[in-house]
Design a protein around this motif. Sequence first.
Motif, mmCIF file in Angstrom:
data_model
loop_
_atom_site.group_PDB
_atom_site.id
_atom_site.type_symbol
_atom_site.label_atom_id
_atom_site.label_comp_id
_atom_site.label_asym_id
_atom_site.label_seq_id
_atom_site.Cartn_x
_atom_site.Cartn_y
_atom_site.Cartn_z
ATOM 1 N N GLU A 115 6.044 -19.948 -24.546
ATOM 2 C CA GLU A 115 6.926 -21.053 -24.683
ATOM 3 C C GLU A 115 7.371 -21.334 -26.381
ATOM 4 O O GLU A 115 8.486 -21.385 -26.526
ATOM 5 C CB GLU A 115 6.169 -22.345 -24.369
ATOM 6 N N VAL A 116 6.515 -21.058 -27.089
ATOM 7 C CA VAL A 116 6.785 -21.411 -28.495
ATOM 8 C C VAL A 116 7.761 -20.190 -28.841
ATOM 9 O O VAL A 116 8.754 -20.418 -29.672
ATOM 10 C CB VAL A 116 5.535 -21.280 -29.262
ATOM 11 N N LEU A 117 7.498 -18.778 -28.386
ATOM 12 C CA LEU A 117 8.397 -17.770 -28.936
ATOM 13 C C LEU A 117 9.712 -18.173 -28.355
ATOM 14 O O LEU A 117 10.636 -17.512 -28.773
ATOM 15 C CB LEU A 117 7.633 -16.629 -28.444
ATOM 16 N N ALA A 118 9.646 -18.518 -27.158
ATOM 17 C CA ALA A 118 11.330 -18.591 -26.597
ATOM 18 C C ALA A 118 12.087 -19.744 -27.234
ATOM 19 O O ALA A 118 13.281 -19.572 -27.331
ATOM 20 C CB ALA A 118 10.761 -19.087 -25.040
ATOM 21 N N LYS A 119 11.300 -20.785 -27.566
ATOM 22 C CA LYS A 119 12.148 -21.969 -28.511
ATOM 23 C C LYS A 119 12.449 -21.387 -29.753
ATOM 24 O O LYS A 119 13.503 -21.488 -30.116
ATOM 25 C CB LYS A 119 10.996 -23.036 -28.472
ATOM 26 N N ALA A 120 11.570 -20.400 -30.265
ATOM 27 C CA ALA A 120 12.091 -19.894 -31.671
ATOM 28 C C ALA A 120 13.268 -19.016 -31.335
ATOM 29 O O ALA A 120 13.968 -18.822 -32.381
ATOM 30 C CB ALA A 120 10.763 -18.949 -32.340
ATOM 31 N N GLN A 121 13.281 -18.321 -30.353
ATOM 32 C CA GLN A 121 14.393 -17.420 -30.083
ATOM 33 C C GLN A 121 15.614 -18.242 -30.012
ATOM 34 O O GLN A 121 16.648 -18.073 -30.457
ATOM 35 C CB GLN A 121 14.134 -16.762 -28.733
ATOM 36 N N GLU A 159 20.759 -20.253 -32.345
ATOM 37 C CA GLU A 159 21.617 -21.142 -32.708
ATOM 38 C C GLU A 159 22.058 -20.976 -34.133
ATOM 39 O O GLU A 159 23.056 -21.513 -34.628
ATOM 40 C CB GLU A 159 21.058 -22.548 -32.482
ATOM 41 N N ASP A 160 20.925 -20.470 -34.844
ATOM 42 C CA ASP A 160 21.200 -20.360 -36.348
ATOM 43 C C ASP A 160 21.977 -19.263 -36.627
ATOM 44 O O ASP A 160 22.424 -18.993 -37.948
ATOM 45 C CB ASP A 160 19.596 -20.126 -36.904
ATOM 46 N N GLY A 161 22.344 -18.199 -35.696
ATOM 47 C CA GLY A 161 23.051 -17.184 -35.985
ATOM 48 C C GLY A 161 22.185 -16.083 -36.786
ATOM 49 O O GLY A 161 22.532 -15.155 -37.575
ATOM 50 N N ALA A 162 20.833 -15.959 -36.866
ATOM 51 C CA ALA A 162 19.975 -15.195 -37.456
ATOM 52 C C ALA A 162 19.725 -13.900 -36.663
ATOM 53 O O ALA A 162 19.724 -14.010 -35.515
ATOM 54 C CB ALA A 162 18.575 -16.088 -37.892
ATOM 55 N N ASP A 163 19.505 -13.016 -37.234
ATOM 56 C CA ASP A 163 19.358 -11.487 -36.815
ATOM 57 C C ASP A 163 17.946 -11.274 -36.218
ATOM 58 O O ASP A 163 17.697 -10.700 -35.252
ATOM 59 C CB ASP A 163 19.459 -10.347 -37.524
ATOM 60 N N TYR A 164 16.968 -12.047 -36.847
ATOM 61 C CA TYR A 164 15.710 -12.079 -36.230
ATOM 62 C C TYR A 164 14.985 -13.517 -36.504
ATOM 63 O O TYR A 164 15.349 -14.046 -37.202
ATOM 64 C CB TYR A 164 14.731 -11.066 -36.751
ATOM 65 N N ALA A 165 13.896 -13.665 -35.636
ATOM 66 C CA ALA A 165 13.328 -14.991 -35.676
ATOM 67 C C ALA A 165 12.361 -15.195 -37.042
ATOM 68 O O ALA A 165 11.586 -14.338 -37.439
ATOM 69 C CB ALA A 165 12.159 -15.260 -34.501
ATOM 70 N N ARG A 166 12.716 -15.976 -37.727
ATOM 71 C CA ARG A 166 11.980 -16.466 -39.125
ATOM 72 C C ARG A 166 10.913 -17.437 -39.142
ATOM 73 O O ARG A 166 10.800 -18.093 -38.258
ATOM 74 C CB ARG A 166 12.945 -16.469 -40.348
ATOM 75 N N ASP A 167 10.327 -17.665 -40.202
ATOM 76 C CA ASP A 167 9.230 -18.736 -40.292
ATOM 77 C C ASP A 167 9.828 -19.933 -39.894
ATOM 78 O O ASP A 167 9.150 -20.868 -39.393
ATOM 79 C CB ASP A 167 8.695 -18.639 -41.650
ATOM 80 N N GLU A 168 11.176 -20.520 -40.579
ATOM 81 C CA GLU A 168 11.842 -21.602 -40.336
ATOM 82 C C GLU A 168 11.944 -21.971 -38.677
ATOM 83 O O GLU A 168 11.898 -23.032 -38.268
ATOM 84 C CB GLU A 168 12.815 -22.032 -40.972
ATOM 85 N N HIS A 169 12.296 -20.746 -37.941
ATOM 86 C CA HIS A 169 12.284 -21.000 -36.527
ATOM 87 C C HIS A 169 11.222 -21.258 -35.873
ATOM 88 O O HIS A 169 11.019 -22.117 -34.828
ATOM 89 C CB HIS A 169 13.124 -19.680 -36.045
ATOM 90 N N MET A 170 9.897 -20.640 -36.201
ATOM 91 C CA MET A 170 8.735 -20.794 -35.814
ATOM 92 C C MET A 170 8.333 -22.135 -35.913
ATOM 93 O O MET A 170 7.936 -22.795 -34.946
ATOM 94 C CB MET A 170 7.874 -19.777 -36.021
ATOM 95 N N GLY A 212 16.658 -2.508 -42.360
ATOM 96 C CA GLY A 212 18.174 -2.630 -42.283
ATOM 97 C C GLY A 212 18.585 -3.983 -41.401
ATOM 98 O O GLY A 212 19.684 -4.115 -40.840
ATOM 99 N N VAL A 213 17.732 -4.913 -40.900
ATOM 100 C CA VAL A 213 17.938 -6.012 -40.504
ATOM 101 C C VAL A 213 18.133 -7.111 -41.484
ATOM 102 O O VAL A 213 17.086 -7.223 -42.233
ATOM 103 C CB VAL A 213 17.004 -6.519 -39.460
ATOM 104 N N GLU A 214 19.170 -7.965 -41.389
ATOM 105 C CA GLU A 214 19.412 -8.941 -42.406
ATOM 106 C C GLU A 214 18.493 -10.224 -41.812
ATOM 107 O O GLU A 214 18.704 -10.546 -40.949
ATOM 108 C CB GLU A 214 21.060 -9.277 -42.501
#
Length: 204
Positions: free
Chosen positions: A155-161, A166-177, A202-204
Motif C-alpha cells: 500500500e505504501v509503495l503504491a501510494k509512493a508511485q 503526479e510529481d513527474g519524477a522518473d523514480y520514487a524518491r525519499d520525498e514521495h515515500m 542514467g535516470v534523472e
Amino acid sequence: MSDETPVTADRPDSPIHTTGTDHITIWGSNEEDTVAFYRDLLGMPLVLRQPNLDDPSQTHLFFDTGDGRILTVFVGDRASNRGPQRGGTGSVHHLCFSVAPEDFEDVAQALEDHNRQYNVFDRGIFFSLYTHDNNGLVIELSTDKYDIPDDRRGEVLAKAQELRVEDGADYARDEHMKAALEELGLDATAYDLPDAASGVGGVE
C-alpha cells in the motif's frame, strides 16, 4: 508501455492469488563455501539438510533468512566461482535480504572485515548495500528508511508511485515515500542512516 500498466496494491482479478514467498532455490557450489557465506557471514541458520529429491547426488541446504522465509541451495562437489554471473532473459539478477536499520553500518563493517567488496546506495524508497556471494551472485542487503508495517508495504509503495507520477519524477524518491506515509497516517520519522549516492544509471 510500462506507464500504461496500472500500479496498485489492490489484488488483481486473476485466477490465482499467492499468499507470500515460501522459498527461493539457487544452484550453489559446495557446502563449505555456501555455509561460510550464508550462515557464518549473513547469519542465516542452517535449518535443514537433505538430498536433492530430484537428484540425490546433490545436497539440499535450507537457510532461514530471518523471518521464516527460506533460501535453499543445491550444492555438490563443485568449486566456488566468484566471477560475474551470466545475465539474460530468465536469469536471476540478484537476491535481496533485509537487515535492521540500526545494524546497517555494522553490516558494512563486517563485509570489510571479511574482505568483501560492496557498494551502498540511497535508493530513494529504501537503503541498499550490494555485494556478491561465494559464486558471484549479486546479494543486496536492504533496510527501510522508515518503519513500514509488513502488511502495509504494498500500500505504501503504491501510494509512493502515485505521488511520483503526479510529481513527474522518473523514480520514487525519499520525498514521495515520506509523503505516502503521511497520507496513509503512518509514522514518517526517518531512521538515522549514512549519506550515500543514489546509484541511478542514467535516470534523472
